[in-house]
Design a protein around this motif. Structure first.
Motif, mmCIF file in Angstrom:
data_model
loop_
_atom_site.group_PDB
_atom_site.id
_atom_site.type_symbol
_atom_site.label_atom_id
_atom_site.label_comp_id
_atom_site.label_asym_id
_atom_site.label_seq_id
_atom_site.Cartn_x
_atom_site.Cartn_y
_atom_site.Cartn_z
ATOM 1 N N PRO A 21 37.895 58.904 -43.389
ATOM 2 C CA PRO A 21 37.357 59.784 -42.345
ATOM 3 C C PRO A 21 38.024 59.580 -40.986
ATOM 4 O O PRO A 21 38.015 60.489 -40.155
ATOM 5 C CB PRO A 21 35.864 59.421 -42.280
ATOM 6 C CG PRO A 21 35.624 58.290 -43.201
ATOM 7 C CD PRO A 21 36.876 58.023 -43.982
ATOM 8 N N ALA A 22 38.595 58.414 -40.745
ATOM 9 C CA ALA A 22 39.298 58.173 -39.475
ATOM 10 C C ALA A 22 40.591 58.986 -39.429
ATOM 11 O O ALA A 22 41.071 59.485 -40.450
ATOM 12 C CB ALA A 22 39.613 56.683 -39.334
ATOM 13 N N ARG A 23 41.180 59.103 -38.228
ATOM 14 C CA ARG A 23 42.469 59.817 -38.090
ATOM 15 C C ARG A 23 43.647 58.855 -38.164
ATOM 16 O O ARG A 23 44.735 59.239 -38.567
ATOM 17 C CB ARG A 23 42.506 60.560 -36.756
ATOM 18 C CG ARG A 23 41.548 61.735 -36.730
ATOM 19 C CD ARG A 23 41.505 62.369 -35.349
ATOM 20 N NE ARG A 23 42.773 62.987 -34.984
ATOM 21 C CZ ARG A 23 43.031 63.472 -33.766
ATOM 22 N NH1 ARG A 23 42.134 63.380 -32.809
ATOM 23 N NH2 ARG A 23 44.189 64.040 -33.505
ATOM 24 N N SER A 27 37.775 56.368 -29.994
ATOM 25 C CA SER A 27 36.814 55.462 -30.633
ATOM 26 C C SER A 27 37.560 54.613 -31.653
ATOM 27 O O SER A 27 38.399 55.121 -32.400
ATOM 28 C CB SER A 27 35.681 56.251 -31.299
ATOM 29 O OG SER A 27 36.208 57.262 -32.145
ATOM 30 N N THR A 84 35.621 51.187 -43.978
ATOM 31 C CA THR A 84 36.321 52.351 -44.554
ATOM 32 C C THR A 84 35.502 53.639 -44.419
ATOM 33 O O THR A 84 36.057 54.727 -44.562
ATOM 34 C CB THR A 84 36.658 52.144 -46.047
ATOM 35 O OG1 THR A 84 35.446 52.032 -46.790
ATOM 36 C CG2 THR A 84 37.520 50.919 -46.253
ATOM 37 N N THR A 85 34.202 53.522 -44.155
ATOM 38 C CA THR A 85 33.368 54.730 -44.042
ATOM 39 C C THR A 85 33.109 55.114 -42.582
ATOM 40 O O THR A 85 32.390 56.088 -42.324
ATOM 41 C CB THR A 85 32.009 54.536 -44.760
ATOM 42 O OG1 THR A 85 31.277 53.500 -44.081
ATOM 43 C CG2 THR A 85 32.206 54.138 -46.216
ATOM 44 N N GLU A 86 33.681 54.379 -41.648
ATOM 45 C CA GLU A 86 33.426 54.632 -40.224
ATOM 46 C C GLU A 86 34.026 55.966 -39.773
ATOM 47 O O GLU A 86 35.205 56.236 -40.007
ATOM 48 C CB GLU A 86 34.028 53.510 -39.369
ATOM 49 C CG GLU A 86 33.176 52.291 -39.284
ATOM 50 C CD GLU A 86 31.852 52.543 -38.572
ATOM 51 O OE1 GLU A 86 31.847 53.144 -37.486
ATOM 52 O OE2 GLU A 86 30.810 52.140 -39.122
ATOM 53 N N ARG A 87 33.209 56.738 -39.076
ATOM 54 C CA ARG A 87 33.683 58.004 -38.514
ATOM 55 C C ARG A 87 34.094 57.791 -37.065
ATOM 56 O O ARG A 87 33.399 58.162 -36.134
ATOM 57 C CB ARG A 87 32.605 59.078 -38.628
ATOM 58 C CG ARG A 87 32.273 59.359 -40.057
ATOM 59 C CD ARG A 87 31.400 60.575 -40.284
ATOM 60 N NE ARG A 87 31.356 60.820 -41.724
ATOM 61 C CZ ARG A 87 32.276 61.472 -42.412
ATOM 62 N NH1 ARG A 87 33.318 61.994 -41.788
ATOM 63 N NH2 ARG A 87 32.174 61.595 -43.716
ATOM 64 N N VAL A 88 35.230 57.135 -36.920
ATOM 65 C CA VAL A 88 35.812 56.901 -35.592
ATOM 66 C C VAL A 88 37.246 57.422 -35.635
ATOM 67 O O VAL A 88 37.778 57.712 -36.715
ATOM 68 C CB VAL A 88 35.824 55.399 -35.238
ATOM 69 C CG1 VAL A 88 34.435 54.890 -34.886
ATOM 70 C CG2 VAL A 88 36.440 54.571 -36.361
ATOM 71 N N ASP A 89 37.870 57.521 -34.481
ATOM 72 C CA ASP A 89 39.256 58.008 -34.457
ATOM 73 C C ASP A 89 40.194 57.033 -35.157
ATOM 74 O O ASP A 89 41.075 57.439 -35.905
ATOM 75 C CB ASP A 89 39.719 58.205 -33.013
ATOM 76 C CG ASP A 89 38.991 59.347 -32.322
ATOM 77 O OD1 ASP A 89 38.480 60.234 -33.026
ATOM 78 O OD2 ASP A 89 38.948 59.345 -31.080
#
Ligand code: AR6
Length: 174
Positions: A75-77, A115, A12-17
């Motif tokens: 943070p993801a889209r 990503s 849930t904290t991953e900064r990926v698309d």
């Protein structure tokens, strides 16, 4: 070149698309990573899932299929929801699990993600062996990446504990 890698952490904290959710057919949340994603994303995600159920997926999302929504407060889209096979219901065909990974990557590239982060689909409540999930996941993602050169920058497996992380590290090394 698309990087394929494994890290230990909370997806849930991953900064990926796009992050992939190990959902169930109902698409209305649940326990495990599904619960964590809905809790972190907030009510907007559940609302989008309800709309999917009111439309194309009114009978539920089939095992091995994938569908994208927005990601609410994450943070993801995008969140890509896929339904893994449930071993406790006799769903033991590796092709069903492989389809979760390949269809999720199809959907990720359709929405324009570069990503993507995956959890260990079916390795929790749905009862699959960690090593088997890791082997299928790594082989399927490598094959997809080989067939779609330049589509993605990174595919990251985000594993929630040391044992499952090690299973993916071993699969990536073989
Ligand atoms: N980040 C990354 N991985 C996680 C996280 C997290 N925050 N939380 C748990 N995991 P599961 P399944 C790991 O049970 O087997 C749900 O109720 C977990 O440790 O979440 O596909 C759905 O609604 C395990 O390694 O998914 C379905 O009904 C992996 O994610 C059902 O469970 C998958 O475990 C789906 O079962």
């Amino acid at each position: 070149m698309t990087e394929v890698e494994a890290v230990q952490g909370d997806i849930t904290t991953e900064r990926v698309d796009a992050i992939v959710n190990a959902a169930n057919s109902l698409l209305l949340g649940g326990g495990g990573v599904d619960g964590a994603i809905h809790a972190a994303a907030g009510p907007e995600l559940l609302e989008e899932c309800r709309r999917l159920r009111a439309g194309r997926w009114h009978d539920g999302l089939p095992v091995g299929e994938a569908v994208a929504t927005g990601a609410g407060d994450l943070p993801a889209r995008w969140v890509i929801h896929t339904v893994g096979p449930n071993r406790h219901r006799g769903q033991t065909d590796p092709a069903l699990l492989a389809s979760c990974f390949s269809r999720s990557l199809d959907v990720a590239s359709e929405v324009g993600a570069r990503s993507v982060a995956f959890p260990a689909i079916s390795a929790g409540v749905y009862g699959w062996d960690a090593d088997e999930v890791a082997d299928i996941a790594v082989a399927t993602v490598r094959s997809w990446v080989h067939d779609h050169p330049g589509q993605l920058d990174v595919v990251r497996f985000v594993l929630f504990g040391p044992a499952i992380h090690q299973a993916f590290v071993d699969a990536l090394a073989s």
